[in-house]
Motif scaffolding. Sequence first.
Motif, short mmCIF file in Angstrom:
data_model
loop_
_atom_site.label_atom_id
_atom_site.label_comp_id
_atom_site.label_asym_id
_atom_site.label_seq_id
_atom_site.Cartn_x
_atom_site.Cartn_y
_atom_site.Cartn_z
N SER A 76 -7.63 -0.76 -16.91
CA SER A 76 -6.28 -0.52 -16.42
C SER A 76 -6.32 0.26 -15.11
CB SER A 76 -5.47 0.26 -17.46
OG SER A 76 -4.19 0.56 -16.99
N TYR A 77 -5.40 -0.08 -14.20
CA TYR A 77 -5.25 0.60 -12.92
C TYR A 77 -3.78 0.95 -12.72
CZ TYR A 77 -9.98 -0.83 -11.64
OH TYR A 77 -11.34 -0.99 -11.60
N ASP A 78 -3.52 1.88 -11.83
CA ASP A 78 -2.14 2.17 -11.46
C ASP A 78 -1.54 0.98 -10.72
OD1 ASP A 78 -2.28 4.73 -12.53
OD2 ASP A 78 -2.90 5.63 -10.62
N VAL A 79 -2.28 0.49 -9.73
CA VAL A 79 -1.80 -0.60 -8.87
C VAL A 79 -2.88 -1.67 -8.74
CG1 VAL A 79 -0.99 -1.21 -6.55
CG2 VAL A 79 -0.33 0.99 -7.55
N ILE A 80 -2.47 -2.92 -8.86
CA ILE A 80 -3.36 -4.04 -8.60
C ILE A 80 -2.81 -4.80 -7.40
CG2 ILE A 80 -4.30 -6.23 -9.43
CD1 ILE A 80 -4.09 -5.13 -12.26
N ILE A 81 -3.64 -5.03 -6.40
CA ILE A 81 -3.27 -5.82 -5.22
C ILE A 81 -4.05 -7.13 -5.27
CG2 ILE A 81 -3.27 -5.93 -2.70
CD1 ILE A 81 -3.23 -2.87 -2.68
N VAL A 82 -3.34 -8.25 -5.19
CA VAL A 82 -3.99 -9.56 -5.18
C VAL A 82 -4.01 -10.06 -3.74
CG1 VAL A 82 -3.91 -11.92 -6.02
CG2 VAL A 82 -3.18 -10.05 -7.51
N GLY A 83 -5.20 -10.05 -3.14
CA GLY A 83 -5.35 -10.48 -1.76
C GLY A 83 -5.89 -9.36 -0.89
N GLY A 84 -7.06 -9.57 -0.31
CA GLY A 84 -7.70 -8.54 0.51
C GLY A 84 -7.62 -8.83 1.99
N GLY A 85 -6.47 -9.36 2.44
CA GLY A 85 -6.28 -9.65 3.86
C GLY A 85 -5.55 -8.55 4.58
N THR A 86 -4.87 -8.91 5.66
CA THR A 86 -4.18 -7.91 6.49
C THR A 86 -3.18 -7.10 5.69
OG1 THR A 86 -4.43 -9.26 8.50
CG2 THR A 86 -2.68 -7.61 8.49
#
Length: 626
Positions: free
Chosen positions: A48-58
Amino acid sequence: MIWIFKFLIFLFYYVFVTVFLVYLYVNNAINFFELNVFSSSASAIKHSYDVIIVGGGTAGLTIAAGLKEKNVLIIEAGADFQSPNAPISSAIGRIIHNIPIATPLLQFQELFDWQYKTQPQQNACKSLTNNVSHWPMGKGIGGTQLINNMIYERGHEDDFRDWFDANTDNYNFTKDILPFYREFEEFLELSDLRSTTKVADAFVRSAPQLLDQNVIEFKLPKVIQNNGKRWSVVDSYHSWLHTSHQHMLSDAKAERILFDGDAGDIKASLKAVGIRYRKLGHLYEVRATKAVILAGGTIGTPTLLLKSGIGPENLYAQNTNKTAKKDTTKTADDPLKLKLQKHLPAVGQHLQDHVTTGLDLITLNQSLGLEPWNLYSARHLWDYFWNGNGPFTMGGCEGLGFVKTNLHESGAPDLGFMLIPMGSTIDAGVYFRRLLNINERTWKEYFQPLIATPTISILPIVLHPKSRGFISVRLTRDDDVDTVIEPRYLSHPYDIDVLVMGLKMIHKMINTPAFQTLGTSLTQRPLPGCSQYRFTSDEYWQCYAQHLTLTAYHPVGTCRMGTSQNDSVVDPSTFQVHGVDQLYICDASIMPSMPSANPQSTVGMLARKFLHSFYAHQSNSGDSSL
């Protein structure tokens, strides 16, 4: 004798291209095994994480760098060959990859590029094989910055007038937009062009000579480079100390968004609680306690939403038995073996792109020194590696033009120009022809005879197209899900009218004194399929645009912002997906309309604006400053 020399140089060029790509593939394979197979940290992921970001671009990395939370996961489907985390040969790989003039070699390569292709076009792309346009889009940590032309240009202030507030009287660019551009620019390395040709100077000087009051500006662009080398947000991201506590998971493709329980009633509010992803052939799930942020781009983000059951209800079958038959002839209206979670009809709709034409339209009576036999010299190599100068620093575009025609009601420019100081025939068909997907007849009859002739391209661009396409998904024979890209290029007559106006202006431009010093003229050979029309007539240019239709690689709008769930996906005040708690989107897909420039700068502006909005709306934080 000179032709033997040139032949040997072309042979060297072909071998160089092959060795260049083979090395990068081998380099990435080594790093992949080190980071994903041999490294014990490859599987050291929390549940588990606080925030998940999908996409490692700009957008993804700009947001990650600005988050206050340290318990953050970034999921990226591509490789991590630009990161300091990649050991062994990665340093050499980055040096080679970051040579700007090598940009075209990185495009439409599986390692760096999603290799998207459109559906066959009815009204456009007739000079391309099967009427299909290739859409390069970066895959890897860094996103499309890994393979783009590095141009940085803010949008026009009128572009954003109705993006965030329907009451345009309240709009103030200086307060509402400009501060976020400036915040993003602090995150970048911006530079002037470090090498230009004689054509760039002629392009800028031609603007006043056109005697056209509609011309706003012709100029040399800013580029995102550091000492002449390609630069991306990856470099700044890793320089921020707090990002070392974040977890970056590369070579991991997000497959589904996880929701809190079964939706049941499709009108019920949902809550995003995690991501299911695939890595090394295995499926995993990871949870988010505060937010799931989608930053996968104009194609990746709507695709993930549709695969997760968020989209138009007619796309889905409530009973999976209805799609037991596997048929690759399914269209975007066929049902999927997926469960509808939230009816949002605008997901994947409103696709827009900067469309262009004019490839190799202009010939010169002198060389610009960019042919392979002139380019690959010890002096140019020395200039690049030692001084950060010379033609190796060129990313492709060395001039931008902006024109306000009488066809557009807004105060923003609607016709743009990009100056490309070389033609697609410069490599005699070794690589550029395949990248652009030019068909056999057009290549043999139109482009191949130009191989020995110096050519350039001034590409007219429809900055605010009215044609609208869509992104959808369909099942394959093996029950996988394919993305369908249908831009519907030139389906609105306005777009053709703007291109014709641009082509006519180019004809006028190359006859100015500034260009005539270079002996410029139009390529006199008629484009195959258009020879029935008088050369340079409006009918000829209309036919020309519909045949040699090209993308400027700027698709936007497939998850557009707006207040209504019927024609938008994202709330402009919160960046939250309508009716889905804890699910946010921030990338080019949320743009309601095209900016009057390359959209990368606007993506960064949106990322910074998102951060302010995110914390302003967090109940556990009364401080919106970052």
